[in-house]
Design a protein around this motif. Sequence first.
Motif, PDB file in Angstrom:
ATOM      1  N   VAL A   1       3.849   1.317  -7.972  1.00 12.43           N
ATOM      2  CA  VAL A   1       2.430   1.651  -8.014  1.00 12.43           C
ATOM      3  C   VAL A   1       2.102   2.066  -9.439  1.00 12.43           C
ATOM      4  N   GLU A   2       1.025   1.497  -9.996  1.00  8.57           N
ATOM      5  CA  GLU A   2       0.618   1.824 -11.354  1.00  8.57           C
ATOM      6  C   GLU A   2      -0.773   2.463 -11.342  1.00  8.57           C
ATOM      7  N   VAL A   3      -0.905   3.580 -12.035  1.00 10.36           N
ATOM      8  CA  VAL A   3      -2.195   4.239 -12.198  1.00 10.36           C
ATOM      9  C   VAL A   3      -2.484   4.318 -13.691  1.00 10.36           C
ATOM     10  N   SER A   4      -3.573   3.677 -14.116  1.00 12.09           N
ATOM     11  CA  SER A   4      -3.936   3.616 -15.537  1.00 12.09           C
ATOM     12  C   SER A   4      -5.295   4.263 -15.734  1.00 12.09           C
ATOM     13  N   VAL A   5      -5.405   5.154 -16.724  1.00 12.56           N
ATOM     14  CA  VAL A   5      -6.620   5.950 -16.908  1.00 12.56           C
ATOM     15  C   VAL A   5      -7.434   5.415 -18.082  1.00 12.56           C
ATOM     16  N   ALA A   6      -8.727   5.169 -17.810  1.00 14.43           N
ATOM     17  CA  ALA A   6      -9.657   4.731 -18.851  1.00 14.43           C
ATOM     18  C   ALA A   6     -10.441   5.910 -19.417  1.00 14.43           C
ATOM     19  N   THR A   7     -10.959   6.780 -18.533  1.00 16.74           N
ATOM     20  CA  THR A   7     -11.700   7.964 -18.984  1.00 16.74           C
ATOM     21  C   THR A   7     -11.360   9.146 -18.090  1.00 16.74           C
ATOM     22  N   GLY A   8     -11.485  10.358 -18.648  1.00 15.58           N
ATOM     23  CA  GLY A   8     -11.270  11.569 -17.864  1.00 15.58           C
ATOM     24  C   GLY A   8      -9.802  11.887 -17.645  1.00 15.58           C
ATOM     25  N   LEU A   9      -9.546  12.801 -16.712  1.00 18.66           N
ATOM     26  CA  LEU A   9      -8.187  13.225 -16.367  1.00 18.66           C
ATOM     27  C   LEU A   9      -7.871  12.868 -14.924  1.00 18.66           C
ATOM     28  N   VAL A  10      -6.641  12.453 -14.694  1.00 18.29           N
ATOM     29  CA  VAL A  10      -6.197  12.039 -13.363  1.00 18.29           C
ATOM     30  C   VAL A  10      -4.868  12.720 -13.066  1.00 18.29           C
ATOM     31  N   ARG A  11      -4.743  13.251 -11.850  1.00 24.28           N
ATOM     32  CA  ARG A  11      -3.480  13.837 -11.417  1.00 24.28           C
ATOM     33  C   ARG A  11      -2.868  12.959 -10.343  1.00 24.28           C
ATOM     34  N   VAL A  12      -1.627  12.531 -10.563  1.00 22.48           N
ATOM     35  CA  VAL A  12      -0.923  11.727  -9.566  1.00 22.48           C
ATOM     36  C   VAL A  12       0.265  12.527  -9.056  1.00 22.48           C
ATOM     37  N   SER A  13       0.555  12.388  -7.779  1.00 20.27           N
ATOM     38  CA  SER A  13       1.691  13.083  -7.181  1.00 20.27           C
ATOM     39  C   SER A  13       2.354  12.187  -6.159  1.00 20.27           C
ATOM     40  N   GLY A  14       3.657  12.324  -6.045  1.00 21.62           N
ATOM     41  CA  GLY A  14       4.411  11.513  -5.101  1.00 21.62           C
ATOM     42  C   GLY A  14       5.742  12.156  -4.795  1.00 21.62           C
ATOM     43  N   LYS A  15       6.426  11.630  -3.794  1.00 22.58           N
ATOM     44  CA  LYS A  15       7.718  12.171  -3.401  1.00 22.58           C
ATOM     45  C   LYS A  15       8.791  11.712  -4.384  1.00 22.58           C
ATOM     46  N   THR A  16       9.709  12.641  -4.696  1.00 18.05           N
ATOM     47  CA  THR A  16      10.869  12.296  -5.506  1.00 18.05           C
ATOM     48  C   THR A  16      12.115  12.410  -4.644  1.00 18.05           C
ATOM     49  N   ASP A  17      13.289  12.228  -5.235  1.00 22.67           N
ATOM     50  CA  ASP A  17      14.534  12.306  -4.461  1.00 22.67           C
ATOM     51  C   ASP A  17      14.683  13.668  -3.805  1.00 22.67           C
ATOM     52  N   LYS A  18      15.295  13.691  -2.638  1.00 24.95           N
ATOM     53  CA  LYS A  18      15.514  14.953  -1.933  1.00 24.95           C
ATOM     54  C   LYS A  18      16.537  15.811  -2.673  1.00 24.95           C
TER      55      LYS A  18
END
Length: 350
Positions: A211-228
Amino acid sequence: MNREQDIEKLFKKFQENTITEEEYHRLMDWIKASGSESRIRSWMDARWEELKKNGDLPERNTISDARFRELMEKADKRHKIHRPEYKNKGAYYKLAAVLVLFLAIAGTMYYRNLNRTQPPPPEMVTQHISGGKKATVTLPDGTVVRLNSGSELTFPDRFPQNTREVVLQGEAFFDVVKDKKRPFIVRTGELTTRVLGTSFNVRAYENDGKVEVSVATGLVRVSGKTDKDAKDSTTIKQQLLLSPSQQAVYRPEEKSFTKRKIDINSIALWKDGILSFDKTPLDEAAKMLERWYGVKVILENPELKHCVIRGRHKNESLANVLHTFQYSLGITYKITKDNVIISGKSCRER
């Protein structure tokens, strides 16, 4: 019969002087439980002298003074209500009767208005874009979403007061209306993207493996699960804060994040009709061609996946794009009605 209907029925029987002692106790229980009993006493104490001075003591014809006084006194003993002493107890009880009747009318109107004004739950809307097509969707808050081919967006027909949440499969460019009280949230599998007001691109095709999230303007917070965590096996969440010209890449299988700098002018070129390849492996480029043109692309030699393609194509036909592949990679291709077959040697062998 639900509770509101039962209370309304008791009030009606009280007004008509047909209420029994047991029913009266139930009515008093409700008044006390709802917090109305203390307000009744406060109002009566505050209004008593003024009413007596003006000779404006209430009269009640629908119930006898004696019967009402008896019910009230029994209720006081049962519910342990302390009543101040007044010389004219009959008038006091009449005033109480008026107040209870007032509560009956107000309560009935409240419940009826509550049922009348309560809006129905929001309905979910799904926009599906088939291969070879693109679309623009305006959400209930005014946010504009550009959907790439092979994508699906699910959202409510109206947003609640505390948040704005959508679910995306595929790729979309979001131009989010700013709202400090309601964050805008995009859910794509295990990844959550959260903003207040900004523009960004999310690419989350199911078979891409990332999954790719690319920011053009402003601020974005992304969160997801990592290894246990190896010690207690609990799932750990990782968060990244992205600013313009930054991209987060999340790989669900590895549960890993990568943050990198990108060219801001390269974000969401697809929405302007530009098919862009930037050191793109041929197997990934084949998936892009499938979504862009709505065809099935087959690599006859699996080793072709190691080939890397570059270039941009604006509003080009499938044949023209494949011709550049042929020129740069030395492959051959065949276009049928619904399929494209790409043949050639592995780039490792050249």
